[in-house]
Design a protein around this motif. Structure first.
Motif, PDB file in Angstrom:
ATOM      1  N   ALA A   1      -5.301   6.900  10.898  1.00 36.60           N
ATOM      2  CA  ALA A   1      -5.080   6.532   9.495  1.00 36.60           C
ATOM      3  C   ALA A   1      -3.652   6.098   9.216  1.00 36.60           C
ATOM      4  O   ALA A   1      -3.403   5.249   8.358  1.00 36.60           O
ATOM      5  CB  ALA A   1      -5.458   7.703   8.586  1.00 36.60           C
ATOM      6  N   THR A   2      -2.703   6.683   9.921  1.00 35.72           N
ATOM      7  CA  THR A   2      -1.292   6.420   9.609  1.00 35.72           C
ATOM      8  C   THR A   2      -0.576   5.563  10.632  1.00 35.72           C
ATOM      9  O   THR A   2       0.524   5.074  10.364  1.00 35.72           O
ATOM     10  CB  THR A   2      -0.530   7.747   9.486  1.00 35.72           C
ATOM     11  OG1 THR A   2      -0.525   8.405  10.774  1.00 35.72           O
ATOM     12  CG2 THR A   2      -1.180   8.664   8.451  1.00 35.72           C
ATOM     13  N   GLY A   3      -1.179   5.376  11.801  1.00 38.53           N
ATOM     14  CA  GLY A   3      -0.486   4.653  12.861  1.00 38.53           C
ATOM     15  C   GLY A   3       0.508   5.526  13.605  1.00 38.53           C
ATOM     16  O   GLY A   3       1.287   5.030  14.408  1.00 38.53           O
ATOM     17  N   GLY A   4       0.500   6.815  13.338  1.00 36.01           N
ATOM     18  CA  GLY A   4       1.427   7.721  14.008  1.00 36.01           C
ATOM     19  C   GLY A   4       0.977   8.085  15.413  1.00 36.01           C
ATOM     20  O   GLY A   4      -0.078   7.660  15.886  1.00 36.01           O
ATOM     21  N   SER A   5       1.807   8.871  16.060  1.00 34.24           N
ATOM     22  CA  SER A   5       1.512   9.311  17.427  1.00 34.24           C
ATOM     23  C   SER A   5       0.547  10.492  17.394  1.00 34.24           C
ATOM     24  O   SER A   5       0.817  11.502  16.742  1.00 34.24           O
ATOM     25  CB  SER A   5       2.809   9.709  18.130  1.00 34.24           C
ATOM     26  OG  SER A   5       2.532  10.432  19.304  1.00 34.24           O
ATOM     27  N   ARG A   6      -0.597  10.360  18.135  1.00 28.41           N
ATOM     28  CA  ARG A   6      -1.561  11.456  18.158  1.00 28.41           C
ATOM     29  C   ARG A   6      -0.965  12.695  18.800  1.00 28.41           C
ATOM     30  O   ARG A   6      -1.164  13.821  18.318  1.00 28.41           O
ATOM     31  CB  ARG A   6      -2.810  11.020  18.932  1.00 28.41           C
ATOM     32  CG  ARG A   6      -3.902  12.078  18.952  1.00 28.41           C
ATOM     33  CD  ARG A   6      -5.196  11.527  19.511  1.00 28.41           C
ATOM     34  NE  ARG A   6      -5.022  11.026  20.877  1.00 28.41           N
ATOM     35  CZ  ARG A   6      -5.995  10.489  21.600  1.00 28.41           C
ATOM     36  NH1 ARG A   6      -7.201  10.337  21.076  1.00 28.41           N
ATOM     37  NH2 ARG A   6      -5.782  10.057  22.825  1.00 28.41           N
ATOM     38  N   ASN A   7      -0.187  12.515  19.868  1.00 33.75           N
ATOM     39  CA  ASN A   7       0.423  13.674  20.533  1.00 33.75           C
ATOM     40  C   ASN A   7       1.425  14.369  19.625  1.00 33.75           C
ATOM     41  O   ASN A   7       1.477  15.605  19.567  1.00 33.75           O
ATOM     42  CB  ASN A   7       1.102  13.239  21.833  1.00 33.75           C
ATOM     43  CG  ASN A   7       0.094  12.821  22.894  1.00 33.75           C
ATOM     44  OD1 ASN A   7      -1.070  13.231  22.840  1.00 33.75           O
ATOM     45  ND2 ASN A   7       0.542  12.025  23.870  1.00 33.75           N
TER      46      ASN A   7
ATOM     47  N   PRO B   1       0.830  -1.195   0.000  1.00 40.30           N
ATOM     48  CA  PRO B   1       0.000   0.000   0.000  1.00 40.30           C
ATOM     49  C   PRO B   1       0.867   1.250   0.000  1.00 40.30           C
ATOM     50  O   PRO B   1       1.933   1.269   0.602  1.00 40.30           O
ATOM     51  CB  PRO B   1      -0.785  -0.110   1.321  1.00 40.30           C
ATOM     52  CG  PRO B   1      -0.573  -1.490   1.833  1.00 40.30           C
ATOM     53  CD  PRO B   1       0.652  -2.023   1.178  1.00 40.30           C
ATOM     54  N   ARG B   2       0.414   2.233  -0.706  1.00 39.38           N
ATOM     55  CA  ARG B   2       1.173   3.469  -0.777  1.00 39.38           C
ATOM     56  C   ARG B   2       1.242   4.124   0.594  1.00 39.38           C
ATOM     57  O   ARG B   2       0.244   4.237   1.295  1.00 39.38           O
ATOM     58  CB  ARG B   2       0.508   4.418  -1.769  1.00 39.38           C
ATOM     59  CG  ARG B   2       1.293   5.691  -2.008  1.00 39.38           C
ATOM     60  CD  ARG B   2       0.634   6.533  -3.064  1.00 39.38           C
ATOM     61  NE  ARG B   2       1.330   7.774  -3.262  1.00 39.38           N
ATOM     62  CZ  ARG B   2       0.948   8.697  -4.125  1.00 39.38           C
ATOM     63  NH1 ARG B   2      -0.128   8.500  -4.866  1.00 39.38           N
ATOM     64  NH2 ARG B   2       1.625   9.822  -4.259  1.00 39.38           N
ATOM     65  N   ALA B   3       2.421   4.518   1.000  1.00 37.99           N
ATOM     66  CA  ALA B   3       2.589   5.145   2.308  1.00 37.99           C
ATOM     67  C   ALA B   3       1.823   6.470   2.358  1.00 37.99           C
ATOM     68  O   ALA B   3       1.791   7.223   1.392  1.00 37.99           O
ATOM     69  CB  ALA B   3       4.075   5.390   2.580  1.00 37.99           C
ATOM     70  N   ILE B   4       1.196   6.706   3.498  1.00 35.23           N
ATOM     71  CA  ILE B   4       0.429   7.933   3.676  1.00 35.23           C
ATOM     72  C   ILE B   4       1.334   8.996   4.278  1.00 35.23           C
ATOM     73  O   ILE B   4       2.023   8.756   5.274  1.00 35.23           O
ATOM     74  CB  ILE B   4      -0.783   7.694   4.595  1.00 35.23           C
ATOM     75  CG1 ILE B   4      -1.724   6.653   3.972  1.00 35.23           C
ATOM     76  CG2 ILE B   4      -1.534   8.990   4.854  1.00 35.23           C
ATOM     77  CD1 ILE B   4      -2.879   6.268   4.855  1.00 35.23           C
ATOM     78  N   ASP B   5       1.348  10.158   3.673  1.00 34.45           N
ATOM     79  CA  ASP B   5       2.134  11.287   4.178  1.00 34.45           C
ATOM     80  C   ASP B   5       1.384  11.869   5.377  1.00 34.45           C
ATOM     81  O   ASP B   5       0.332  12.498   5.229  1.00 34.45           O
ATOM     82  CB  ASP B   5       2.297  12.326   3.067  1.00 34.45           C
ATOM     83  CG  ASP B   5       3.250  13.439   3.453  1.00 34.45           C
ATOM     84  OD1 ASP B   5       3.221  13.854   4.638  1.00 34.45           O
ATOM     85  OD2 ASP B   5       4.000  13.915   2.600  1.00 34.45           O
ATOM     86  N   GLU B   6       1.933  11.621   6.564  1.00 30.21           N
ATOM     87  CA  GLU B   6       1.254  12.046   7.786  1.00 30.21           C
ATOM     88  C   GLU B   6       0.968  13.548   7.791  1.00 30.21           C
ATOM     89  O   GLU B   6      -0.143  13.991   8.102  1.00 30.21           O
ATOM     90  CB  GLU B   6       2.113  11.705   9.021  1.00 30.21           C
ATOM     91  CG  GLU B   6       2.159  10.250   9.358  1.00 30.21           C
ATOM     92  CD  GLU B   6       2.953   9.995  10.632  1.00 30.21           C
ATOM     93  OE1 GLU B   6       2.866   8.885  11.152  1.00 30.21           O
ATOM     94  OE2 GLU B   6       3.670  10.919  11.099  1.00 30.21           O
TER      95      GLU B   6
END
Length: 319
Positions: A294-300, A266-271
């Protein structure tokens, strides 16, 4: 079974025996050992010097078919001291006869009708019984339709940008329903798969392989023989390729089913881009939460970055 007809080339092979003794004779060949010797799969010149020397040295040669093996050995000028029939129907009993000879300190060589023993040929049960009895087993490598087909298919060993290796599946089941079930399982196999098939079943196998669609198949027919033929094509085209020429349905077959293509990642999502888009429509807190989901990144971390982006925009607006 390959027929060996007298010819100048075959007679010339007699000269290989003295060369084999000179090249391999200095090596130590322990007594009381079983020697698993690969023989040609079609071309008589493909025997190794070491195998030839051991076949002449052996006190007995166990073989799949004594008539065939005697004819093969005769092509090289080897006169066997004793021939023992050890085939798929008597391998368990034949193994005991071999073990008895090994216990007396004899050297016994084993050959199948063609190629490397115990690879879709008798020999596996013999080797297991000999090992269980505590005797040594020495491999004498050489011709194999499996490795020969793989070497020209370019389908294993990193050819696809990785090193997924291959699977040896051998002969598919003879019954149609079981064969189709086995091929359905191959559809999920990501590695290259090597299959073997006889001429009277190749059309049925091709028809079942066609369900694999565009997945590439290398067909190797009559490997090392005069009418050797190798072709690579999509699995769905294999039945038509065979039907186009009656000669293509003759001989022994090794097929290499090429690895299934990697599923496209899957194409990586630009956070940050996603965060900016969401911030244009939503409060920062909500935008940071959705971007994180959506990205699995850190909300903080996204919230903090959102604050920086908003402050930068505000400063730019005052200029």
């Amino acid at each position: 079974m390959t027929a060996f007809t007298p010819s100048l080339a075959a007679r010339a092979l007699h000269a290989a025996l003295p060369a084999a003794q000179a090249a391999a004779g200095a090596q130590h060949y322990p007594k009381g050992a079983l020697y698993m010797a690969a023989t040609p799969i079609g071309n008589l010149a493909d025997i190794s010097l070491r195998a030839l020397h051991v076949l002449a040295l052996a006190d007995a040669i166990a073989c799949e078919d004594t008539r065939h093996t005697r004819q093969l050995l005769g092509a090289y000028g080897v006169e066997p001291r004793a021939l023992l029939a050890v085939h798929q129907h008597n391998e368990a009993e034949g193994a005991q006869a071999v073990i008895a000879r090994l216990a007396r300190g004899e050297r016994v060589a084993f050959v199948s009708d063609a190629g490397t023993p115990a690879v879709s040929d008798p020999g596996a049960r013999l080797a297991a019984a000999v090992r269980a009895a505590g005797h040594a087993i020495v491999p004498l490598p050489g011709a194999s339709s499996v490795t020969a087909a793989l070497s020209v298919a370019g389908a294993a060993g990193g050819a696809q940008g990785d090193d997924r290796g291959f699977v040896f599946a051998g002969f598919m089941p003879g019954k149609a329903a079981a064969r189709r079930e086995a091929i359905e399982a191959l559809a999920a196999e990501p590695r290259a798969v090597v299959l073997l098939e006889a001429p009277h079943r190749i059309q049925a196998l091709a028809g079942d392989l066609a369900v694999l669609g565009a997945r590439a198949v290398t067909v190797a027919r009559e490997l090392t023989k005069q009418f050797e033929q190798i072709a690579t094509l999509p699995a769905q085209e294999l039945p038509a390729w065979l039907a186009a020429d009656a000669q293509r349905q003759r001989g022994e077959f090794a097929l290499v089913l090429h690895p299934a293509p990697h599923a496209r990642a899957p194409r990586a999502i630009d956070e940050e881009r996603l965060l900016c888009l969401l911030m244009d429509e939503l409060p920062l807190k909500t935008a940071a939460r959705l971007a994180a989901e959506a990205t699995g990144g850190s909300r903080n971390a996204l919230y903090a970055r959102g604050l920086e982006i908003r402050q930068a925009k505000e400063k730019a607006a005052w200029r």
